[in-house]
Design an enzyme around this catalytic site. Structure first.
Site, mmCIF file in Angstrom:
data_model
loop_
_atom_site.group_PDB
_atom_site.id
_atom_site.type_symbol
_atom_site.label_atom_id
_atom_site.label_comp_id
_atom_site.label_asym_id
_atom_site.label_seq_id
_atom_site.Cartn_x
_atom_site.Cartn_y
_atom_site.Cartn_z
ATOM 1 N N ASN A 9 0.863 -1.178 0.000
ATOM 2 C CA ASN A 9 0.000 0.000 0.000
ATOM 3 C C ASN A 9 0.905 1.234 0.000
ATOM 4 O O ASN A 9 1.493 1.564 1.021
ATOM 5 C CB ASN A 9 -0.887 -0.046 1.257
ATOM 6 C CG ASN A 9 -1.706 1.210 1.441
ATOM 7 O OD1 ASN A 9 -1.788 2.055 0.560
ATOM 8 N ND2 ASN A 9 -2.324 1.343 2.616
ATOM 9 N N LYS A 11 0.134 4.270 -0.224
ATOM 10 C CA LYS A 11 -0.487 5.442 0.403
ATOM 11 C C LYS A 11 -0.245 6.680 -0.478
ATOM 12 O O LYS A 11 -0.241 6.569 -1.698
ATOM 13 C CB LYS A 11 0.025 5.618 1.834
ATOM 14 C CG LYS A 11 -0.122 4.313 2.639
ATOM 15 C CD LYS A 11 0.103 4.462 4.107
ATOM 16 C CE LYS A 11 -0.087 3.118 4.789
ATOM 17 N NZ LYS A 11 0.054 3.175 6.225
ATOM 18 N N HIS A 95 -9.329 0.973 4.735
ATOM 19 C CA HIS A 95 -8.055 1.111 5.454
ATOM 20 C C HIS A 95 -8.263 2.001 6.686
ATOM 21 O O HIS A 95 -9.063 2.942 6.651
ATOM 22 C CB HIS A 95 -6.997 1.714 4.524
ATOM 23 C CG HIS A 95 -5.638 1.697 5.139
ATOM 24 N ND1 HIS A 95 -5.209 2.675 6.006
ATOM 25 C CD2 HIS A 95 -4.641 0.788 5.057
ATOM 26 C CE1 HIS A 95 -3.980 2.369 6.421
ATOM 27 N NE2 HIS A 95 -3.616 1.224 5.857
ATOM 28 N N GLU A 97 -6.671 4.367 7.867
ATOM 29 C CA GLU A 97 -6.484 5.807 7.643
ATOM 30 C C GLU A 97 -7.732 6.424 6.999
ATOM 31 O O GLU A 97 -8.070 7.576 7.263
ATOM 32 C CB GLU A 97 -5.227 6.047 6.781
ATOM 33 C CG GLU A 97 -3.967 5.833 7.609
ATOM 34 C CD GLU A 97 -2.778 5.295 6.840
ATOM 35 O OE1 GLU A 97 -2.759 5.394 5.601
ATOM 36 O OE2 GLU A 97 -1.858 4.760 7.499
ATOM 37 N N GLU A 167 -5.192 -5.336 10.410
ATOM 38 C CA GLU A 167 -4.160 -4.333 10.668
ATOM 39 C C GLU A 167 -4.465 -3.609 11.978
ATOM 40 O O GLU A 167 -5.266 -2.666 11.999
ATOM 41 C CB GLU A 167 -4.127 -3.303 9.536
ATOM 42 C CG GLU A 167 -3.862 -3.897 8.177
ATOM 43 C CD GLU A 167 -3.338 -2.845 7.213
ATOM 44 O OE1 GLU A 167 -2.215 -3.011 6.743
ATOM 45 O OE2 GLU A 167 -4.035 -1.857 6.960
ATOM 46 N N GLY A 173 2.477 2.052 10.804
ATOM 47 C CA GLY A 173 3.391 3.183 10.668
ATOM 48 C C GLY A 173 4.072 3.584 11.959
ATOM 49 O O GLY A 173 4.688 4.637 12.050
ATOM 50 N N SER A 213 3.568 -2.326 10.192
ATOM 51 C CA SER A 213 5.025 -2.339 10.358
ATOM 52 C C SER A 213 5.687 -3.665 9.971
ATOM 53 O O SER A 213 6.640 -4.097 10.616
ATOM 54 C CB SER A 213 5.396 -1.944 11.793
ATOM 55 O OG SER A 213 4.911 -0.650 12.087
ATOM 56 N N GLY A 235 5.069 1.190 4.813
ATOM 57 C CA GLY A 235 6.403 1.810 4.704
ATOM 58 C C GLY A 235 7.424 0.972 3.939
ATOM 59 O O GLY A 235 8.141 1.490 3.078
HETATM 60 P P1 PGA Z 1 2.947 0.138 7.652
HETATM 61 O O1 PGA Z 1 1.509 0.315 6.981
HETATM 62 O O2 PGA Z 1 3.547 -1.121 7.077
HETATM 63 O O3 PGA Z 1 3.714 1.376 7.267
HETATM 64 O O4 PGA Z 1 2.731 0.029 9.128
HETATM 65 C C1 PGA Z 1 0.660 -0.780 6.775
HETATM 66 C C2 PGA Z 1 -0.650 -0.333 6.196
HETATM 67 O O5 PGA Z 1 -1.136 0.741 6.588
HETATM 68 O O6 PGA Z 1 -1.239 -1.007 5.332
#
Ligand code: PGA
Length: 254
Positions: A9, A11, A95, A97, A167, A173, A213, A235
């Site tokens: 992803n 983002k 998601h 976010e 998640e 993140g 993460s 990330g």
């Molecule tokens: P992250 O994000 O690996 O940066 O923690 C995962 C996601 O939001 O899908």
């Protein structure tokens, strides 16, 4: 047996030239991958250029969201048809976010999910608890509410084509990963729920990814868990080396 599926992803990262650089490198670095499913989800502006580069490759392309109407006066939104016409075959829905910053609810996740399935887009539906919910020992209740809301009206046949991404919000993140045991526990809970709502065959067919993460350094212990069928990576998917590294770890376990 379920083969692992690793999705990235992106983002709100990567201009079109940066996107091209990343997928060209990714194509080279994943050349030997045979069994692991691979998906990249660039920002909508880059779906078309990324899809062109990946057209003859096993790496699939996904969008990060869609709107449930087919067309109309919905400024800023994207329909399933637009996403498909740009070359994507997957779409991330719900998601955290989107839930946290853009008012997404289980009901809007459900509407988007039905539209994605009707259009032929393959959905990745995200669920996960916040830190206060985990600390309040209501993780399973929260996950159950999210999956039952998101999956309302979904048939068994449709369910087999849906990827669920667990998640935990506190792990996204933040550099904090759920321990493999913590993640496995929730994945097993989701699979049990699917068995009860649908049947054993359906629950065994559904891919349940872990996200939060995930990096090359922690991917192996997570992906070795019996109910963790892949990862939704944020990330660490922005660099070809780290994303390909996670894919290779999955391939070795498959
Ligand atoms: P992250 O994000 O690996 O940066 O923690 C995962 C996601 O939001 O899908």
């Amino acid at each position: 047996m379920r083969n692992k599926v690793i999705a990235g992803n992106w983002k709100m990262h990567k201009t079109n030239s940066e996107a091209l650089q990343l997928v060209k490198a990714l194509k080279v670095k994943t050349a030997g991958i045979k069994k692991t499913g691979m998906i990249v989800c660039p920002p909508a502006t880059a779906i078309s250029v990324v899809s062109d580069i990946l057209s003859a490759s096993p790496i699939a392309v996904g969008a990060q969201n869609l709107y449930w109407e087919k067309h109309g006066a919905f400024t800023g939104e994207l329909s399933a048809e637009m996403i498909l016409s740009a070359g994507a075959t997957y779409v991330i829905i719900g998601h955290s976010e989107r839930r946290q910053y853009f008012g997404e609810t289980d009901d809007t996740v459900n509407r988007r999910l039905h539209r994605a399935l009707e259009s032929g887009l393959k959905p990745i539906v995200c669920v996960g608890e916040r830190l206060d919910e985990r600390e309040g020992n209501i993780t399973e209740k929260v996950i159950e509410t999210q999956i039952s809301g998101a999956l309302k009206g979904i048939s068994g046949a449709q369910m087999k084509g849906i990827i669920i991404a667990y998640e935990p919000v506190w792990a996204i993140g933040t550099g904090k990963t759920a321990s493999p045991e913590q993640a496995q526990e929730v994945h097993a809970f989701i699979r049990k729920w699917l068995r009860e709502q649908y049947d054993l065959g359906t629950s065994e067919a559904v891919i349940i990814q872990y996200g939060g993460s995930v990096k090359p350094g922690n991917a192996e212990s997570l992906l070795k868990q019996p109910d963790i069928d892949g990862a939704l990576v944020g990330g660490a998917c922005l660099e070809a080396d780290s994303f390909a590294g996670i894919i290779k770890i999955a391939e070795a376990i498959n």
